[in-house]
Design a protein around this motif. Sequence first.
Motif, PDB file in Angstrom:
ATOM      1  N   LYS A 177       0.839  -1.206   0.000  1.00  0.00           N
ATOM      2  CA  LYS A 177       0.000   0.000   0.000  1.00  0.00           C
ATOM      3  C   LYS A 177       0.872   1.253   0.000  1.00  0.00           C
ATOM      4  CE  LYS A 177      -0.677   0.298   4.996  1.00  0.00           C
ATOM      5  NZ  LYS A 177      -1.650   0.426   6.072  1.00  0.00           N
ATOM      6  N   PRO A 178       0.338   2.350  -0.494  1.00  0.00           N
ATOM      7  CA  PRO A 178       1.183   3.541  -0.612  1.00  0.00           C
ATOM      8  C   PRO A 178       1.470   4.198   0.736  1.00  0.00           C
ATOM      9  CG  PRO A 178      -1.071   4.053  -1.265  1.00  0.00           C
ATOM     10  CD  PRO A 178      -1.020   2.575  -1.026  1.00  0.00           C
ATOM     11  N   ARG A 185       8.466   4.796 -10.021  1.00  0.00           N
ATOM     12  CA  ARG A 185       7.584   4.758 -11.181  1.00  0.00           C
ATOM     13  C   ARG A 185       7.910   3.571 -12.082  1.00  0.00           C
ATOM     14  NH1 ARG A 185       5.031   9.099 -14.645  1.00  0.00           N
ATOM     15  NH2 ARG A 185       5.015   8.201 -16.711  1.00  0.00           N
ATOM     16  N   THR A 228       5.509   1.205  -8.368  1.00  0.00           N
ATOM     17  CA  THR A 228       5.193   1.315  -6.944  1.00  0.00           C
ATOM     18  C   THR A 228       4.199   2.453  -6.738  1.00  0.00           C
ATOM     19  OG1 THR A 228       7.481   0.718  -6.438  1.00  0.00           O
ATOM     20  CG2 THR A 228       6.173   1.643  -4.647  1.00  0.00           C
ATOM     21  N   PRO A 229       3.159   2.258  -5.932  1.00  0.00           N
ATOM     22  CA  PRO A 229       2.276   3.378  -5.601  1.00  0.00           C
ATOM     23  C   PRO A 229       2.933   4.312  -4.580  1.00  0.00           C
ATOM     24  CG  PRO A 229       1.562   1.423  -4.421  1.00  0.00           C
ATOM     25  CD  PRO A 229       2.708   0.998  -5.315  1.00  0.00           C
ATOM     26  N   THR A 247      -2.980   6.407  -7.045  1.00  0.00           N
ATOM     27  CA  THR A 247      -1.803   5.557  -6.790  1.00  0.00           C
ATOM     28  C   THR A 247      -2.143   4.097  -7.014  1.00  0.00           C
ATOM     29  OG1 THR A 247      -2.242   5.176  -4.428  1.00  0.00           O
ATOM     30  CG2 THR A 247      -0.932   7.124  -5.002  1.00  0.00           C
ATOM     31  N   ARG A 248      -3.425   3.770  -6.933  1.00  0.00           N
ATOM     32  CA  ARG A 248      -3.837   2.357  -7.036  1.00  0.00           C
ATOM     33  C   ARG A 248      -4.346   2.011  -8.419  1.00  0.00           C
ATOM     34  NH1 ARG A 248      -6.036   2.845  -1.018  1.00  0.00           N
ATOM     35  NH2 ARG A 248      -4.276   1.839   0.012  1.00  0.00           N
ATOM     36  N   GLY A 267       0.516   0.268  -9.924  1.00  0.00           N
ATOM     37  CA  GLY A 267       0.982   1.142  -8.860  1.00  0.00           C
ATOM     38  C   GLY A 267       1.502   2.408  -9.492  1.00  0.00           C
ATOM     39  N   ARG A 268       1.014   3.545  -9.037  1.00  0.00           N
ATOM     40  CA  ARG A 268       1.328   4.784  -9.733  1.00  0.00           C
ATOM     41  C   ARG A 268       1.774   5.877  -8.773  1.00  0.00           C
ATOM     42  NH1 ARG A 268      -3.271   4.169 -14.424  1.00  0.00           N
ATOM     43  NH2 ARG A 268      -1.948   2.802 -15.657  1.00  0.00           N
TER      44      ARG A 268
END
Lengths: 527, 527
Positions: free
Chosen positions: B71-72, B94, B98-99, B153-154, B158-159
């Motif tokens: 999770k971020p 990126r 990965t978020p 982010t999700r 993953g952003r």
Amino acid sequence: MTEPTFAQTGADLLVQSLLSQGVDTCFANPGTSEMHMVAALDRHPGVRSILALFEGVATGAADGYARMSGKPAATLLHLGPGLANGIANLHNARKAATPVLNIVGDHATHHLEYDAPLTSDLDGLARTVSHWLGRALSADEVAARTAEAVAATRGGPGRIATLVMPADAAWSAPSPGAVAAPAPRVAAEQPVDEDRIRAAAALLRRHGAAGMLMLGGATLNAEGIRLAAAIARSLQCRMAGQSSNSRMQRGPGIPRVARVPYPIDQALAFMQGVRALVRIGAPTPVAFFAYPGKPSMLVEDGCEVLDPVPEGTHPLAALKALAAFLDVDESDAPDQPRQRPERPQGALAHQTVAEAIASTLPDHAIVVDEAVTTGRLQTYEACVAVGPHDWINNMGGSIGYGLPVALGASIACPERRVLALVGDGSAFYTSQALWTMAREGCDVTVVIYANRSYAILQGEWKNMGAGEAGRSARDLLRLDRPDPDWVAIARGHGVPALRVDDAEGLCTALERSYATSGPMLIEAWLD
Amino acid sequence: MTEPTFAQTGADLLVQSLLSQGVDTCFANPGTSEMHMVAALDRHPGVRSILALFEGVATGAADGYARMSGKPAATLLHLGPGLANGIANLHNARKAATPVLNIVGDHATHHLEYDAPLTSDLDGLARTVSHWLGRALSADEVAARTAEAVAATRGGPGRIATLVMPADAAWSAPSPGAVAAPAPRVAAEQPVDEDRIRAAAALLRRHGAAGMLMLGGATLNAEGIRLAAAIARSLQCRMAGQSSNSRMQRGPGIPRVARVPYPIDQALAFMQGVRALVRIGAPTPVAFFAYPGKPSMLVEDGCEVLDPVPEGTHPLAALKALAAFLDVDESDAPDQPRQRPERPQGALAHQTVAEAIASTLPDHAIVVDEAVTTGRLQTYEACVAVGPHDWINNMGGSIGYGLPVALGASIACPERRVLALVGDGSAFYTSQALWTMAREGCDVTVVIYANRSYAILQGEWKNMGAGEAGRSARDLLRLDRPDPDWVAIARGHGVPALRVDDAEGLCTALERSYATSGPMLIEAWLD
């Protein structure tokens, strides 16, 4: 004219063109895509290459170098992420109007479409901080692009130019007969605007003690400050400098320049009652940050502001014209006799630190001031006329400029002692500069103000009206648990270091460092 | 649903909304414009704040945290220059999909027009690395923007989302009744595309030993690797992983994943003869850099490439569907028995370093690999089945990711030992991470490969055909003169440290660090 020379690769043309344009120093943190440029730097020793272990050190060093030498250095950076690491100090250089030439290696042109790991929005990153951005699409384009880039750094007071060099432009052979760029022609300066000069004189004359002549940029050398002081005396107005300045010459014979204070309430008080502001080489002063219920503009409502320097005119030329119009010269400035405080004793505090520095500062020192909280103005004031020296400030507000700028200033002026005054919070951002100081044997004395705290933020917390700080907030504002050990950090980077905890110890340590060639770090342990 | 709560400021709404969206960890390097957010973090202890002394540490730690927790985390950064310092590790995050949620404080909205020192092209910087960029223009907008940012982010694997928080949006009171964002709804996943799954199976079946199943992203857990190995066994094709991977589960019972080598000639040899490539969660492999006369694409001309994972489908779901279609399951994977090499003796070299690490690695360790040259693949191979562990690589190629990612992984998994393998060149970029490890008592063992060299560049110099290295080039590729002392640097950051110079010493030091809570740095002195 540069003699045409056989160039093996585009990278050779790059380095030869740097030389023909007068760029002979390169702060580098290269990677694979820059290998041919490293090879070309090897073949053309006229450009001195200096390795930085982090890109923010390279860009900050280029800033310090240009502030002291008056000409741009190159940086050599590795693709978008390498440039990104250098942007904070490029931001500071940009705000200081320092010329900097970034050479950023990129993937070979044909490789970009594959979105390899290091591919990023390099142009987008460069645009955020560059006045000029160009790309050499082949070896044949290198010489012209390099000349354009260097010329761009010299447009206006000093600008940031970024030249992207794809690896294939660097490694390819140019067409037969390709030569380095010819030496540049020097652009003629714009004449001063006599109407504006007359208007500035009239405005200040009309307001007398409610008038202020504010200096910035290239006006802050001995001649400019003396002329401004003579003008202020003649017109009975105030003379001031910006909060932060790229470089100021100081010492005996140079009148004191009062600077706009950083803390918002002091800044407003400083500008209170100013009804007319003539600014030469300086913007209209604004608050560093916004605060609830406080103004952004530091000048009062209704204050008349006049900038007599049109685009392209040198601000010092405008200042000279104003003095000539008022029929004053440097000899009309008030005297500033040499004065040096006594050596202080006792605990380290804002004032004793200032006196320790002022009582020991060697002539011709270059002081790089990133003492964010401790003795910010006290030290500046205490040193005013101890001996001839230069004073350098951070104009972009991004901390971590001090050590790299000190490194670059020392490379530019190897015969002078550089004194870097750096808060411990700031020093962490670019501590890698210490290693390059050691490698290059730079005569830099670093004083770390070790208060284990972002002390400035503790003041800002109050200014912001953020309430009572609890455990989590205190932890975000303090650098204790564990206490950093700057003596160990410095030694780890190859720089001799010692810790002092009283004023006498600081004086002795400073004197010892001035008597020793190479860098030394002094950790001033504050309670 | 989150209970509506009284919010004093926009900053409180921000923190409450982070909590309601499941973000409870914040890696922070705040400044004046973030003071109200610091205050709000103080009032809502559900979000854990962790101070970083440099922004690249904060963004890299957020990367490592999310890789291990799934999770971020949030970062809290100070205006454009603060974001700029974090961009290199955001680039790496990126590329690893990965978020990460960046919260970047900005000047108060009304202050921007005055071009104060820290004003910069913040949006331009953020755009270069963010999939989503938004700005809360008032306190009332904070809750909605925060929920959008976290949702962004999700999106996909993953952003990177960047939420700009002007100081006035943070310090102002929202309208009466404003509440934190409601808990998010979980988006339904796209179903797998059965046609593509059938096509992938047919393609690999047709090519047999000339077929390759390449894994990436979320397929690299125990289940995914076993399924892929079972598929490869069933179809008699090869199974491989990318050069670098966000996170790979390894250990007894998990078949070995051969990775595409980094050096260009080895990479081309690895892919030689592959006529059909089915990639699941992985891009088609390309060369890290371009080299004169060598291809960018690593697959041969005419190799058929098929990606059976449509946008929005989880790659592991596609892999499961492929296994189901072929009627294989995890039990069809070849066995991978536990194996641990003997403790090595003698000098430190690529192989002995690898064996020292493999012979001592504790179960459930998280290995963060930034051993750019020394034992890059040897260590990975030697550890394959010593015990259950995770292996983390840099996917963006910007060095300086290792120490921050190790920090973040440790915050996410405090019950596990993190082992960071870092070259000395790389470690300099973000050495400040050591201090946060010390403050947070992270169980991180750092091994510095001290070869006083950008050793990888010495290899790249040859690959590039750059000729003979002279004095200037050697100086740009070596970190000697002076030799860094990582024991001193670590101690200066509050981390206990020791130097070892043979294999037995390295084994003993590793075991000592594993038996000691908190971080420890081991400088492995290489000749």
